[in-house]
Write a protein that holds these residues in place. Structure first.
Motif, PDB file in Angstrom:
ATOM      1  N   THR A 166      41.805  37.372  43.842  1.00 53.12           N
ATOM      2  CA  THR A 166      41.736  38.827  43.639  1.00 53.12           C
ATOM      3  C   THR A 166      41.559  39.139  42.159  1.00 53.12           C
ATOM      4  O   THR A 166      40.881  40.099  41.805  1.00 53.12           O
ATOM      5  CB  THR A 166      42.968  39.546  44.221  1.00 53.12           C
ATOM      6  N   HIS A 167      42.142  38.311  41.289  1.00 46.80           N
ATOM      7  CA  HIS A 167      41.906  38.482  39.852  1.00 46.80           C
ATOM      8  C   HIS A 167      40.409  38.361  39.547  1.00 46.80           C
ATOM      9  O   HIS A 167      39.847  39.197  38.842  1.00 46.80           O
ATOM     10  CB  HIS A 167      42.698  37.445  39.056  1.00 46.80           C
ATOM     11  N   SER A 168      39.770  37.340  40.081  1.00 44.54           N
ATOM     12  CA  SER A 168      38.345  37.117  39.806  1.00 44.54           C
ATOM     13  C   SER A 168      37.503  38.285  40.315  1.00 44.54           C
ATOM     14  O   SER A 168      36.531  38.688  39.659  1.00 44.54           O
ATOM     15  CB  SER A 168      37.875  35.810  40.449  1.00 44.54           C
ATOM     16  N   ALA A 204      33.144  32.945  39.033  1.00 45.02           N
ATOM     17  CA  ALA A 204      33.302  31.498  38.821  1.00 45.02           C
ATOM     18  C   ALA A 204      34.237  31.157  37.668  1.00 45.02           C
ATOM     19  O   ALA A 204      34.594  29.994  37.497  1.00 45.02           O
ATOM     20  CB  ALA A 204      31.932  30.871  38.556  1.00 45.02           C
ATOM     21  N   HIS A 205      34.654  32.154  36.873  1.00 46.93           N
ATOM     22  CA  HIS A 205      35.277  31.819  35.588  1.00 46.93           C
ATOM     23  C   HIS A 205      36.595  31.058  35.731  1.00 46.93           C
ATOM     24  O   HIS A 205      36.990  30.339  34.829  1.00 46.93           O
ATOM     25  CB  HIS A 205      35.438  33.061  34.694  1.00 46.93           C
ATOM     26  N   ASP A 206      37.277  31.201  36.864  1.00 49.23           N
ATOM     27  CA  ASP A 206      38.565  30.519  37.024  1.00 49.23           C
ATOM     28  C   ASP A 206      38.529  29.403  38.072  1.00 49.23           C
ATOM     29  O   ASP A 206      39.582  28.928  38.496  1.00 49.23           O
ATOM     30  CB  ASP A 206      39.653  31.541  37.398  1.00 49.23           C
ATOM     31  N   LEU A 207      37.345  28.949  38.456  1.00 47.43           N
ATOM     32  CA  LEU A 207      37.251  27.935  39.516  1.00 47.43           C
ATOM     33  C   LEU A 207      37.961  26.633  39.144  1.00 47.43           C
ATOM     34  O   LEU A 207      38.398  25.890  40.011  1.00 47.43           O
ATOM     35  CB  LEU A 207      35.776  27.612  39.837  1.00 47.43           C
ATOM     36  N   ALA A 224      36.215  41.577  30.008  1.00 47.51           N
ATOM     37  CA  ALA A 224      36.633  42.102  31.317  1.00 47.51           C
ATOM     38  C   ALA A 224      37.839  41.319  31.844  1.00 47.51           C
ATOM     39  O   ALA A 224      38.734  41.893  32.474  1.00 47.51           O
ATOM     40  CB  ALA A 224      35.472  42.033  32.309  1.00 47.51           C
ATOM     41  N   ASP A 225      37.883  40.019  31.577  1.00 47.12           N
ATOM     42  CA  ASP A 225      39.011  39.180  31.982  1.00 47.12           C
ATOM     43  C   ASP A 225      40.300  39.713  31.347  1.00 47.12           C
ATOM     44  O   ASP A 225      41.311  39.928  32.012  1.00 47.12           O
ATOM     45  CB  ASP A 225      38.726  37.736  31.522  1.00 47.12           C
ATOM     46  N   GLU A 226      40.226  39.988  30.061  1.00 46.18           N
ATOM     47  CA  GLU A 226      41.394  40.472  29.320  1.00 46.18           C
ATOM     48  C   GLU A 226      41.825  41.862  29.817  1.00 46.18           C
ATOM     49  O   GLU A 226      43.020  42.114  30.012  1.00 46.18           O
ATOM     50  CB  GLU A 226      41.038  40.524  27.829  1.00 46.18           C
TER      51      GLU A 226
HETATM   52 MG    MG Z   1      40.697  34.939  34.285  1.00 49.45          MG
END
Ligand code: MG
Length: 377
Positions: free
Chosen positions: A65-67, A94-97, A193-195
């Motif tokens: 859900t974060h992604s 994909a950033h946290d895969l 956007a992650d932050e």
């Molecule tokens: Mg992240």
């Protein structure tokens, strides 16, 4: 979709490591996003910890859900800037895969276990997942994604790892860490956007968990301002709606600030194309004031939430699980699934195997191998 000249254009992608015919109806970056959504690693994100362990509650964010929230925010910012929405979506999803089970605790433990074997770093692992570890296609390992998607996934990289990447792929995704240049604007945007996403959702999850109170967060200027405005406008409103409305306002303000500050930076430097943007200092940004406020919020969350005794207590147990799994598999590789057990590079195979696990699979394996049940839900 209108693309600015400095956006990554799928028609001019630097391509895939294994050449493939262009997709007939989708763009190259849409195809990347679709491959990511169908990957095994993506489905595992639903059972991986963001901050709170899965079994602590059904409503906390997970890596999945974060992604999805990162993708939403990145697309919202990309569109008015005329950056490539499909590419930011692919990178964000994909950033946290490559994240281990148990969030940063798991990553730290695995990195310590791998100290003598080249270390473990979750950004590099995300790249390994899409380059090597997914097994879905007849002609290649991994998902064979475009350069632009892969450069976005590799957010950080040590010099040693960059050199190793460069040896295998000269002029590839490791190069910029040696040249000290920036990735494309879409990749820069996903970092921001992650932050924005985790600062906001960790307030929500933190208050939900009872580890921090809304009054405490209201002491932090960024949140406090939107909280005060909410209370002023809706003096009768009670409970969770106050929290949600304050977070919603804070998110909107940060999104608009990022759009305005980035637009201004782009107008000042006018990069002719995506490569010109890569050669400049980072252009996707907050205003100075917003950056300072976001940093304050981040340090509040560090002090009062991520280092809360209840969080660090589970951290210690999670690290024990990862450490003991690592030791067992290293001594008895046959305990791993066949594809990992048969690999010659045993420590790396063990790291890949553990990193791929969901929280609950890691706990089950730990119990099977040690007879001890930790972090029982
Ligand atoms: Mg992240």
């Amino acid at each position: 979709m209108t693309l600015a000249p400095y956006a990554c254009d799928p028609a001019r992608t630097r391509g895939r490591r294994h050449p493939e015919a262009a997709p007939p109806t989708r763009t190259e970056f849409q195809r990347d996003r679709d491959r990511i959504v169908h990957s095994t690693a993506f489905r595992r994100l639903v059972y991986k910890t963001q901050v709170f362990l899965n079994h602590e509650g059904d409503l906390f964010r997970t890596r999945l859900t974060h992604s999805i929230e990162v993708a939403q925010l990145a697309r919202s910012i990309a569109r008015p800037l005329e950056l490539n929405e499909d590419l930011v979506e692919a990178i964000a999803l994909a950033h946290d895969l490559g994240h281990t089970p148990f969030g940063h605790a798991g990553q730290d433990a695995l990195n310590a276990c791998m100290a003598e074997h080249g270390g473990f770093e979750h950004n590099l692992q995300s790249l390994r997942v899409v380059d090597k570890l997914e097994e879905r296609y007849p002609d290649f390992d991994g998902l064979n994604l475009c350069f632009e998607t892969r450069e976005g996934i590799l957010k950080h990289c040590s010099r040693a790892n960059a050199l190793a990447l460069e040896r295998g792929e000269p002029g590839g995704v490791g190069r910029r860490f040696l040249d000290r240049t920036q990735p494309g604007l879409e990749a820069q945007l996903c970092n921001l956007a992650d932050e924005i996403a985790y600062n906001a959702h960790d307030i929500d999850d933190g208050v939900r968990s009872g580890l921090i109170t809304i009054e405490q967060v209201a002491q932090v200027p960024l949140f406090g301002r939107h909280h005060a405005a909410t209370v002023r406008e809706y003096p009768q409103m009670q409970g969770r709606r106050v929290l949600y409305e304050a977070i919603r306002r804070m998110l909107s303000a940060q999104v608009y600030d990022a759009i305005d500050a980035t637009q201004a930076a782009l107008e000042r430097s006018r990069p002719a194309d995506a490569d010109a943007a890569r050669a400049l200092p980072p252009l996707v940004r907050f205003s100075e004031a917003a950056r300072a406020e976001a940093a304050q919020l981040k340090s509040f969350l560090f002090q009062d939430l991520y280092r809360h005794p209840r969080v660090t207590d589970t951290t210690a147990q999670a690290q024990e699980v990862v450490r003991e799994l690592f030791e067992r598999y290293l001594a008895q590789p046959q305990e791993m699934q066949a594809g990992f057990a048969s690999r010659q590079d045993t420590p790396r195979a063990v790291a890949d195997y553990i990193a791929g696990m969901t929280d609950r699979y890691a706990l089950r394996e730990h119990e099977r191998l040690t007879g001890r049940r930790l972090l029982a839900g």
